[in-house]
Enzyme design. Sequence first.
Site, PDB file in Angstrom:
ATOM      1  N   HIS A 132       0.923  -1.161   0.135  1.00 26.08           N
ATOM      2  CA  HIS A 132      -0.156   0.112   0.241  1.00 26.08           C
ATOM      3  C   HIS A 132       1.166   1.815   0.139  1.00 26.08           C
ATOM      4  O   HIS A 132       0.589   2.586  -0.457  1.00 26.08           O
ATOM      5  CB  HIS A 132      -1.247   0.194   0.876  1.00 26.08           C
ATOM      6  CG  HIS A 132      -1.879  -0.789   0.934  1.00 26.08           C
ATOM      7  ND1 HIS A 132      -3.154  -1.202   0.164  1.00 26.08           N
ATOM      8  CD2 HIS A 132      -2.236  -1.727   1.770  1.00 26.08           C
ATOM      9  CE1 HIS A 132      -3.599  -2.535   0.753  1.00 26.08           C
ATOM     10  NE2 HIS A 132      -3.218  -2.425   1.542  1.00 26.08           N
ATOM     11  N   ASP A 169      -2.541 -10.522  -1.914  1.00 15.63           N
ATOM     12  CA  ASP A 169      -3.319 -10.000  -0.593  1.00 15.63           C
ATOM     13  C   ASP A 169      -4.635  -9.527  -0.589  1.00 15.63           C
ATOM     14  O   ASP A 169      -4.984  -9.368  -2.300  1.00 15.63           O
ATOM     15  CB  ASP A 169      -2.119  -8.756  -0.724  1.00 15.63           C
ATOM     16  CG  ASP A 169      -2.531  -8.182   0.711  1.00 15.63           C
ATOM     17  OD1 ASP A 169      -2.038  -8.768   1.850  1.00 15.63           O
ATOM     18  OD2 ASP A 169      -3.647  -7.512   0.910  1.00 15.63           O
ATOM     19  N   HIS A 171      -6.337  -7.314  -0.654  1.00 14.68           N
ATOM     20  CA  HIS A 171      -6.530  -5.739  -0.572  1.00 14.68           C
ATOM     21  C   HIS A 171      -6.002  -5.322  -1.919  1.00 14.68           C
ATOM     22  O   HIS A 171      -4.644  -5.708  -2.576  1.00 14.68           O
ATOM     23  CB  HIS A 171      -5.992  -4.843   0.708  1.00 14.68           C
ATOM     24  CG  HIS A 171      -6.403  -5.648   1.924  1.00 14.68           C
ATOM     25  ND1 HIS A 171      -6.084  -5.513   2.527  1.00 14.68           N
ATOM     26  CD2 HIS A 171      -7.686  -4.751   1.912  1.00 14.68           C
ATOM     27  CE1 HIS A 171      -6.433  -6.420   3.741  1.00 14.68           C
ATOM     28  NE2 HIS A 171      -8.038  -5.308   3.741  1.00 14.68           N
ATOM     29  N   ASP A 256      -4.392 -13.064   3.781  1.00 13.40           N
ATOM     30  CA  ASP A 256      -5.724 -12.224   3.913  1.00 13.40           C
ATOM     31  C   ASP A 256      -7.129 -12.662   3.460  1.00 13.40           C
ATOM     32  O   ASP A 256      -8.368 -12.579   3.841  1.00 13.40           O
ATOM     33  CB  ASP A 256      -5.578 -11.024   4.948  1.00 13.40           C
ATOM     34  CG  ASP A 256      -5.053  -9.762   3.869  1.00 13.40           C
ATOM     35  OD1 ASP A 256      -4.807 -10.691   2.794  1.00 13.40           O
ATOM     36  OD2 ASP A 256      -5.172  -8.508   3.353  1.00 13.40           O
TER      37      ASP A 256
HETATM   38 ZN   LIG Z   1      -4.138  -6.765   3.008  1.00 20.83          ZN
END
Ligand SMILES: [Zn+2]
Length: 355
Positions: A132, A169, A171, A256
């Site tokens: 991120h 991931d 996200h 995740d």
């Molecule tokens: Zn994540």
Amino acid sequence: MGDETLIVYDNIFLDHLTGPGHPENPDRLKAILRGFRKFKLLENPKIKVEKPQKAGVDELCLVHSRKYVDFIEEFCRKGGGILGTWGGGVVCSRRSFEVACYAVGGALKAVDEVLNGRYRNSIALVRPPGHHASTELAYGFCIFNNIAIAAKHLIEVRGVTKVAILDMDAHHGNGTQEIFEKTSKVLYVSFHQDRIFPGTGSIKDVGIGEGEGFKVNFPLPPYSNEEIYLKALNEIVGPILDRFKPAYILVSAGFDAHHLDPLTGLGLSSLGYVEIYRWVVKTAERLTGGKFSAVLEGGYDYEALEKAVSSVVATMAGLTIEVNDPPQKMPENLKNAALRTLEDVRKTMSNYWTI
Ligand SMILES: [Zn+2]
């Protein structure tokens, strides 16, 4: 060529402290190590563990600005605190800058050792995560973008022509996409849950300018399981990679997307992770002589980390372990939605690739 799998790890990664109740905490790595002990992975001669070196400012500045690096160092030296918001930014402790430098060093060691022929493939088990973080912004528990720096290092320092990054991931790796948005040297593929943090990574975000068509996003509905991932990998990502012809493959190894994860709602099992990484191993054998490196991103359920990370490392080393974590069923309406997403991605990407 070395035939083993390298794990890059150091206890220093336990020293990035985020305070009580924070999901991105040292217990994540402790759970991963517990899994290795339970499945006796570190006793296997096909798996080796080595410590990373600390990355230097020049390496951090392959991606980040000097101003940003200096700011993080200063912020941590003064004792740290919260950058951004507790859930969306990053909590820094006094040692976080140093630990983050080692996390970058871990990603760099993972790729260098494989590129030098000492290992077949590698995984860097580091904290803080990275995908991120963008050039001048700490975001989503990430300080420096470990995998983006590794990709830049491969291209600018090691002379590797083209790199593919698979982001598994839950996200979207907004930082990684932003950093490589305008280049055709990095193919970025992300599987993530639709409409959760950070909200980026829609199908139409295909890159800009020279980079257009080199960013492939799969925003998936909740409960998406390995059946969906494998279909996308086999029918869309594989053919694109065959045409892109990467000289190196990197994996943003998030855990995740596991069905137990408390922050997200995707539906992978440990067996699903095995199938996905078996696919990566095979694809790397076809395209890069087997060379690839994974770098840990998110993953916040301890049981999932114990089981799934061990499953992945065993798969990378060509081993099989018995893990009790069967595939999850996906509700029919969501499965249909996921299949529609795949079809939309295929349609969008067929503007750029023969698939
Ligand atoms: Zn994540």
